[in-house]
Design a protein around this motif. Sequence first.
Motif, PDB file in Angstrom:
ATOM      1  N   GLY A 252       0.797  -1.217   0.000  1.00  0.00           N
ATOM      2  CA  GLY A 252       0.000   0.000   0.000  1.00  0.00           C
ATOM      3  C   GLY A 252       0.830   1.268   0.000  1.00  0.00           C
ATOM      4  O   GLY A 252       0.427   2.280   0.582  1.00  0.00           O
ATOM      5  N   GLY A 253       1.984   1.225  -0.638  1.00  0.00           N
ATOM      6  CA  GLY A 253       2.815   2.418  -0.753  1.00  0.00           C
ATOM      7  C   GLY A 253       3.710   2.689   0.433  1.00  0.00           C
ATOM      8  O   GLY A 253       4.441   3.684   0.441  1.00  0.00           O
ATOM      9  N   VAL A 254       3.658   1.848   1.466  1.00  0.00           N
ATOM     10  CA  VAL A 254       4.531   2.035   2.621  1.00  0.00           C
ATOM     11  C   VAL A 254       5.344   0.768   2.863  1.00  0.00           C
ATOM     12  O   VAL A 254       5.005  -0.324   2.392  1.00  0.00           O
ATOM     13  N   CYS A 255       6.409   0.907   3.624  1.00  0.00           N
ATOM     14  CA  CYS A 255       7.292  -0.211   3.930  1.00  0.00           C
ATOM     15  C   CYS A 255       6.652  -1.118   4.981  1.00  0.00           C
ATOM     16  O   CYS A 255       6.378  -0.678   6.099  1.00  0.00           O
ATOM     17  N   ALA A 256       6.413  -2.368   4.628  1.00  0.00           N
ATOM     18  CA  ALA A 256       5.847  -3.331   5.583  1.00  0.00           C
ATOM     19  C   ALA A 256       6.952  -4.037   6.354  1.00  0.00           C
ATOM     20  O   ALA A 256       6.779  -4.380   7.523  1.00  0.00           O
ATOM     21  N   GLU A 257       8.081  -4.261   5.696  1.00  0.00           N
ATOM     22  CA  GLU A 257       9.222  -4.925   6.347  1.00  0.00           C
ATOM     23  C   GLU A 257      10.502  -4.476   5.664  1.00  0.00           C
ATOM     24  O   GLU A 257      10.548  -4.310   4.437  1.00  0.00           O
ATOM     25  N   ALA A 258      11.538  -4.270   6.464  1.00  0.00           N
ATOM     26  CA  ALA A 258      12.843  -3.892   5.920  1.00  0.00           C
ATOM     27  C   ALA A 258      13.927  -4.726   6.573  1.00  0.00           C
ATOM     28  O   ALA A 258      13.923  -4.918   7.787  1.00  0.00           O
ATOM     29  N   ARG A 259      14.828  -5.252   5.747  1.00  0.00           N
ATOM     30  CA  ARG A 259      16.004  -5.951   6.258  1.00  0.00           C
ATOM     31  C   ARG A 259      17.226  -5.328   5.596  1.00  0.00           C
ATOM     32  O   ARG A 259      17.362  -5.363   4.366  1.00  0.00           O
ATOM     33  N   ILE A 260      18.077  -4.742   6.414  1.00  0.00           N
ATOM     34  CA  ILE A 260      19.243  -4.015   5.916  1.00  0.00           C
ATOM     35  C   ILE A 260      20.494  -4.563   6.597  1.00  0.00           C
ATOM     36  O   ILE A 260      20.569  -4.604   7.830  1.00  0.00           O
ATOM     37  N   ALA A 261      21.461  -4.988   5.806  1.00  0.00           N
ATOM     38  CA  ALA A 261      22.721  -5.514   6.337  1.00  0.00           C
ATOM     39  C   ALA A 261      23.878  -4.669   5.831  1.00  0.00           C
ATOM     40  O   ALA A 261      23.963  -4.372   4.639  1.00  0.00           O
ATOM     41  N   LEU A 262      24.757  -4.282   6.740  1.00  0.00           N
ATOM     42  CA  LEU A 262      25.928  -3.490   6.397  1.00  0.00           C
ATOM     43  C   LEU A 262      27.148  -4.395   6.302  1.00  0.00           C
ATOM     44  O   LEU A 262      27.336  -5.292   7.121  1.00  0.00           O
ATOM     45  N   GLY A 263      28.001  -4.133   5.315  1.00  0.00           N
ATOM     46  CA  GLY A 263      29.191  -4.945   5.116  1.00  0.00           C
ATOM     47  C   GLY A 263      30.467  -4.149   5.261  1.00  0.00           C
ATOM     48  O   GLY A 263      30.485  -2.921   5.094  1.00  0.00           O
ATOM     49  N   ALA A 264      31.563  -4.842   5.604  1.00  0.00           N
ATOM     50  CA  ALA A 264      32.909  -4.277   5.733  1.00  0.00           C
ATOM     51  C   ALA A 264      33.028  -3.266   6.862  1.00  0.00           C
ATOM     52  O   ALA A 264      33.927  -2.430   6.860  1.00  0.00           O
TER      53      ALA A 264
END
Length: 299
Positions: A252-264
Amino acid sequence: MRSFTHINARTVDEACGLLKRYKGKAVLNAGGTDLLSTLKGEHLFDYPEAVLNIKTIPDLDYIREDGYALKIGALAKLSDIVKSPVLKERYKVLVEAAHSVATPQVRNVATLGGNLCQDVRCWYYRYPRTLGGPIACLRKGNGPCRAVSGDNRYHAIMQAKKCFAVCPSDTAIALAALNGQVRIAGPKGERTIAVSDFFSPMGNALERGEMVREIEVPRITGPVKQTFLKFILRKPVDFAIVSVASVITMEGGVCAEARIALGAVAAGPARAKKAEEVLKGRPIDGDSAAEAAEQATSG
Protein backbone atom coordinates in the motif's frame (compact mmCIF):
# COMPACT_ATOMS: atom_id res chain seq x y z
CA MET A 1 54.81 -23.12 -1.55
CA ARG A 2 55.93 -25.73 0.93
CA SER A 3 55.14 -29.42 0.55
CA PHE A 4 51.80 -30.81 1.72
CA THR A 5 49.68 -33.91 1.22
CA HIS A 6 46.91 -33.42 -1.37
CA ILE A 7 43.75 -35.50 -1.01
CA ASN A 8 40.68 -35.60 -3.26
CA ALA A 9 37.65 -35.97 -0.99
CA ARG A 10 34.79 -37.94 -2.55
CA THR A 11 32.05 -37.24 -0.01
CA VAL A 12 31.19 -34.64 2.61
CA ASP A 13 31.61 -37.26 5.34
CA GLU A 14 35.09 -38.13 4.07
CA ALA A 15 36.14 -34.47 4.02
CA CYS A 16 34.87 -33.93 7.57
CA GLY A 17 36.56 -37.12 8.75
CA LEU A 18 39.90 -36.04 7.27
CA LEU A 19 39.59 -32.59 8.86
CA LYS A 20 39.06 -34.24 12.23
CA ARG A 21 41.89 -36.76 11.70
CA TYR A 22 44.43 -34.03 10.90
CA LYS A 23 43.48 -32.14 14.09
CA GLY A 24 43.52 -28.64 12.64
CA LYS A 25 46.46 -29.28 10.31
CA ALA A 26 44.33 -29.70 7.16
CA VAL A 27 42.49 -27.11 5.06
CA LEU A 28 39.72 -27.37 2.48
CA ASN A 29 40.23 -26.24 -1.10
CA ALA A 30 37.19 -25.38 -3.22
CA GLY A 31 37.87 -22.65 -5.81
CA GLY A 32 41.21 -21.92 -4.17
CA THR A 33 41.21 -18.19 -4.96
CA ASP A 34 41.91 -17.29 -1.32
CA LEU A 35 43.69 -20.44 -0.14
CA LEU A 36 46.39 -20.53 -2.80
CA SER A 37 47.44 -16.93 -2.17
CA THR A 38 47.56 -17.75 1.54
CA LEU A 39 49.81 -20.75 0.94
CA LYS A 40 52.09 -18.80 -1.40
CA GLY A 41 52.27 -15.75 0.87
CA GLU A 42 53.07 -17.78 4.00
CA HIS A 43 51.74 -14.95 6.14
CA LEU A 44 50.32 -17.28 8.81
CA PHE A 45 52.31 -19.05 11.50
CA ASP A 46 50.99 -22.58 10.83
CA TYR A 47 51.31 -24.31 7.46
CA PRO A 48 48.85 -27.13 6.70
CA GLU A 49 50.02 -30.71 6.52
CA ALA A 50 47.22 -31.56 4.07
CA VAL A 51 45.06 -29.78 1.51
CA LEU A 52 41.69 -31.48 0.98
CA ASN A 53 40.22 -30.89 -2.46
CA ILE A 54 36.41 -30.83 -2.18
CA LYS A 55 35.73 -30.05 -5.85
CA THR A 56 35.71 -33.82 -6.31
CA ILE A 57 32.56 -34.15 -4.16
CA PRO A 58 29.69 -34.64 -6.62
CA ASP A 59 26.33 -32.82 -6.60
CA LEU A 60 27.35 -30.03 -4.25
CA ASP A 61 27.02 -27.19 -6.77
CA TYR A 62 23.22 -27.07 -7.09
CA ILE A 63 20.91 -24.04 -7.11
CA ARG A 64 17.30 -25.08 -6.56
CA GLU A 65 14.07 -23.74 -5.09
CA ASP A 66 11.11 -25.58 -3.63
CA GLY A 67 7.90 -24.34 -2.05
CA TYR A 68 9.65 -23.32 1.14
CA ALA A 69 13.23 -22.26 0.45
CA LEU A 70 16.04 -21.54 -1.95
CA LYS A 71 18.91 -24.02 -1.48
CA ILE A 72 22.42 -23.52 -2.84
CA GLY A 73 25.20 -26.08 -2.55
CA ALA A 74 28.48 -24.90 -1.07
CA LEU A 75 30.33 -25.59 -4.35
CA ALA A 76 28.01 -23.47 -6.51
CA LYS A 77 30.23 -21.05 -8.41
CA LEU A 78 29.65 -17.32 -8.13
CA SER A 79 29.36 -17.11 -11.92
CA ASP A 80 26.51 -19.65 -11.83
CA ILE A 81 24.77 -17.59 -9.15
CA VAL A 82 25.08 -14.51 -11.36
CA LYS A 83 23.57 -16.36 -14.34
CA SER A 84 20.81 -18.27 -12.52
CA PRO A 85 17.31 -17.35 -13.87
CA VAL A 86 15.70 -18.23 -10.50
CA LEU A 87 18.04 -15.95 -8.59
CA LYS A 88 17.73 -13.11 -11.12
CA GLU A 89 13.94 -13.22 -10.80
CA ARG A 90 13.51 -13.48 -7.01
CA TYR A 91 16.87 -13.05 -5.25
CA LYS A 92 18.37 -10.11 -7.09
CA VAL A 93 20.38 -8.87 -4.10
CA LEU A 94 22.42 -12.10 -4.03
CA VAL A 95 23.05 -11.90 -7.78
CA GLU A 96 24.31 -8.33 -7.43
CA ALA A 97 26.55 -9.24 -4.50
CA ALA A 98 28.05 -12.23 -6.33
CA HIS A 99 28.60 -10.13 -9.45
CA SER A 100 30.49 -7.52 -7.42
CA VAL A 101 33.17 -10.05 -6.39
CA ALA A 102 36.56 -9.63 -8.08
CA THR A 103 36.78 -10.46 -11.81
CA PRO A 104 35.03 -12.88 -14.19
CA GLN A 105 38.03 -15.21 -13.98
CA VAL A 106 37.73 -15.38 -10.19
CA ARG A 107 33.93 -15.76 -10.25
CA ASN A 108 34.30 -18.69 -12.68
CA VAL A 109 36.13 -20.72 -10.00
CA ALA A 110 35.17 -19.13 -6.67
CA THR A 111 32.35 -20.86 -4.76
CA LEU A 112 29.62 -19.57 -2.48
CA GLY A 113 30.89 -21.67 0.43
CA GLY A 114 34.40 -20.40 -0.13
CA ASN A 115 33.26 -16.80 -0.32
CA LEU A 116 31.61 -17.17 3.08
CA CYS A 117 34.60 -18.94 4.65
CA GLN A 118 37.43 -16.84 3.19
CA ASP A 119 39.92 -15.38 5.64
CA VAL A 120 40.03 -11.70 6.57
CA ARG A 121 42.11 -9.21 4.58
CA CYS A 122 43.69 -7.28 7.47
CA TRP A 123 47.14 -6.10 6.37
CA TYR A 124 48.71 -6.92 9.74
CA TYR A 125 47.26 -10.43 9.67
CA ARG A 126 48.36 -11.02 6.06
CA TYR A 127 51.70 -9.25 6.22
CA PRO A 128 54.04 -11.27 3.94
CA ARG A 129 56.84 -13.33 5.44
CA THR A 130 59.16 -12.24 2.62
CA LEU A 131 59.04 -8.61 3.82
CA GLY A 132 60.03 -9.40 7.38
CA GLY A 133 56.75 -10.93 8.53
CA PRO A 134 54.62 -12.46 9.67
CA ILE A 135 53.44 -9.86 12.15
CA ALA A 136 52.21 -11.27 15.45
CA CYS A 137 48.59 -10.45 16.26
CA LEU A 138 45.79 -11.69 18.47
CA ARG A 139 44.01 -13.46 15.61
CA LYS A 140 47.13 -15.58 15.12
CA GLY A 141 47.25 -16.29 18.86
CA ASN A 142 50.10 -14.02 19.86
CA GLY A 143 49.96 -10.31 20.63
CA PRO A 144 47.33 -7.56 20.54
CA CYS A 145 45.26 -6.41 17.57
CA ARG A 146 47.68 -4.15 15.73
CA ALA A 147 44.87 -2.08 14.23
CA VAL A 148 43.91 -0.68 17.64
CA SER A 149 46.98 1.56 17.83
CA GLY A 150 48.12 1.33 14.19
CA ASP A 151 46.67 2.06 10.74
CA ASN A 152 43.03 1.02 10.97
CA ARG A 153 41.45 2.77 7.98
CA TYR A 154 39.68 -0.36 6.71
CA HIS A 155 38.90 -2.05 9.99
CA ALA A 156 35.72 -2.46 12.03
CA ILE A 157 33.78 0.59 13.21
CA MET A 158 31.14 -1.41 15.11
CA GLN A 159 30.61 -4.67 16.99
CA ALA A 160 34.37 -5.28 17.24
CA LYS A 161 36.04 -7.12 20.11
CA LYS A 162 39.61 -8.48 20.36
CA CYS A 163 40.16 -8.51 16.56
CA PHE A 164 39.07 -5.54 14.42
CA ALA A 165 39.30 -7.18 10.99
CA VAL A 166 36.09 -7.02 8.94
CA CYS A 167 34.12 -9.68 7.11
CA PRO A 168 35.38 -9.67 3.48
CA SER A 169 32.46 -11.65 2.01
CA ASP A 170 30.03 -9.73 -0.23
CA THR A 171 27.62 -12.65 -0.54
CA ALA A 172 27.36 -12.89 3.26
CA ILE A 173 25.92 -9.37 3.37
CA ALA A 174 23.25 -10.19 0.81
CA LEU A 175 22.43 -13.51 2.47
CA ALA A 176 22.06 -11.79 5.86
CA ALA A 177 19.50 -9.40 4.37
CA LEU A 178 17.68 -12.43 2.95
CA ASN A 179 17.62 -14.14 6.37
CA GLY A 180 19.90 -16.86 5.01
CA GLN A 181 21.00 -19.93 6.96
CA VAL A 182 24.25 -21.91 6.70
CA ARG A 183 23.94 -25.69 6.90
CA ILE A 184 27.09 -27.15 8.42
CA ALA A 185 28.18 -30.79 8.19
CA GLY A 186 30.53 -32.40 10.70
CA PRO A 187 31.44 -35.55 12.64
CA LYS A 188 28.42 -35.07 14.91
CA GLY A 189 25.96 -34.64 12.05
CA GLU A 190 24.49 -31.46 10.61
CA ARG A 191 23.48 -28.19 12.21
CA THR A 192 22.15 -24.86 10.93
CA ILE A 193 23.16 -21.35 11.89
CA ALA A 194 22.04 -17.93 10.62
CA VAL A 195 24.45 -16.25 8.23
CA SER A 196 24.48 -13.23 10.56
CA ASP A 197 25.69 -15.48 13.40
CA PHE A 198 28.21 -17.45 11.32
CA PHE A 199 30.91 -14.82 11.84
CA SER A 200 32.68 -13.70 15.02
CA PRO A 201 35.59 -11.31 15.67
CA MET A 202 38.03 -14.24 15.91
CA GLY A 203 36.77 -16.35 12.98
CA ASN A 204 33.65 -18.23 11.96
CA ALA A 205 31.37 -20.76 13.61
CA LEU A 206 32.99 -23.86 12.08
CA GLU A 207 34.36 -26.29 14.64
CA ARG A 208 37.08 -28.87 14.01
CA GLY A 209 35.94 -31.38 11.43
CA GLU A 210 33.12 -29.21 10.06
CA MET A 211 32.47 -27.70 6.64
CA VAL A 212 29.74 -25.65 4.98
CA ARG A 213 27.46 -27.95 2.96
CA GLU A 214 24.54 -25.74 1.93
CA ILE A 215 23.10 -22.24 2.16
CA GLU A 216 19.34 -21.91 2.57
CA VAL A 217 17.18 -18.80 2.10
CA PRO A 218 13.42 -18.54 2.87
CA ARG A 219 11.49 -18.51 -0.40
CA ILE A 220 10.48 -15.07 -1.63
CA THR A 221 6.98 -15.08 -3.07
CA GLY A 222 5.67 -11.51 -3.04
CA PRO A 223 6.95 -8.24 -4.56
CA VAL A 224 10.17 -7.21 -2.81
CA LYS A 225 12.66 -4.45 -3.61
CA GLN A 226 16.27 -5.65 -3.33
CA THR A 227 19.58 -3.85 -3.79
CA PHE A 228 23.26 -4.46 -3.07
CA LEU A 229 25.58 -1.44 -3.12
CA LYS A 230 29.35 -1.51 -2.62
CA PHE A 231 31.85 1.33 -2.30
CA ILE A 232 35.36 0.47 -3.49
CA LEU A 233 38.43 2.36 -4.66
CA ARG A 234 39.70 0.10 -7.47
CA LYS A 235 36.79 -0.85 -9.70
CA PRO A 236 35.84 -3.59 -10.24
CA VAL A 237 38.25 -5.87 -8.39
CA ASP A 238 38.53 -4.52 -4.86
CA PHE A 239 37.15 -5.61 -1.53
CA ALA A 240 34.46 -3.33 -0.10
CA ILE A 241 35.30 -0.32 2.01
CA VAL A 242 31.62 -0.39 2.92
CA SER A 243 28.61 -2.19 1.45
CA VAL A 244 24.90 -2.54 2.12
CA ALA A 245 22.22 -5.03 1.17
CA SER A 246 18.57 -4.12 1.52
CA VAL A 247 15.42 -6.20 1.13
CA ILE A 248 12.27 -4.06 1.36
CA THR A 249 8.66 -5.31 1.28
CA MET A 250 6.13 -2.65 0.27
CA GLU A 251 2.39 -2.79 0.90
CA GLY A 252 0.00 0.00 0.00
CA GLY A 253 2.81 2.42 -0.75
CA VAL A 254 4.53 2.03 2.62
CA CYS A 255 7.29 -0.21 3.93
CA ALA A 256 5.85 -3.33 5.58
CA GLU A 257 9.22 -4.93 6.35
CA ALA A 258 12.84 -3.89 5.92
CA ARG A 259 16.00 -5.95 6.26
CA ILE A 260 19.24 -4.01 5.92
CA ALA A 261 22.72 -5.51 6.34
CA LEU A 262 25.93 -3.49 6.40
CA GLY A 263 29.19 -4.94 5.12
CA ALA A 264 32.91 -4.28 5.73
CA VAL A 265 32.18 -2.44 8.99
CA ALA A 266 32.12 -5.36 11.44
CA ALA A 267 33.33 -8.94 11.90
CA GLY A 268 30.22 -10.14 10.08
CA PRO A 269 27.14 -8.68 8.41
CA ALA A 270 25.79 -5.95 10.71
CA ARG A 271 22.00 -5.71 10.66
CA ALA A 272 20.94 -2.07 10.83
CA LYS A 273 17.98 -2.74 13.13
CA LYS A 274 17.34 0.92 14.02
CA ALA A 275 17.28 1.85 10.34
CA GLU A 276 14.85 -0.98 9.65
CA GLU A 277 12.49 0.26 12.37
CA VAL A 278 12.61 3.81 11.01
CA LEU A 279 11.34 2.67 7.63
CA LYS A 280 8.47 0.42 8.75
CA GLY A 281 5.05 1.91 8.11
CA ARG A 282 6.44 4.81 6.07
CA PRO A 283 6.84 5.50 2.37
CA ILE A 284 10.41 5.24 1.11
CA ASP A 285 11.32 8.80 0.20
CA GLY A 286 14.19 11.21 0.73
CA ASP A 287 13.24 12.02 4.31
CA SER A 288 12.76 8.43 5.50
CA ALA A 289 15.92 7.28 3.67
CA ALA A 290 17.99 10.06 5.23
CA GLU A 291 16.70 9.24 8.71
CA ALA A 292 17.37 5.53 8.19
CA ALA A 293 20.91 6.30 7.04
CA GLU A 294 21.50 8.34 10.18
CA GLN A 295 20.23 5.52 12.39
CA ALA A 296 22.28 2.86 10.56
CA THR A 297 25.47 4.07 12.24
CA SER A 298 24.06 5.60 15.40
CA GLY A 299 26.20 4.81 18.43
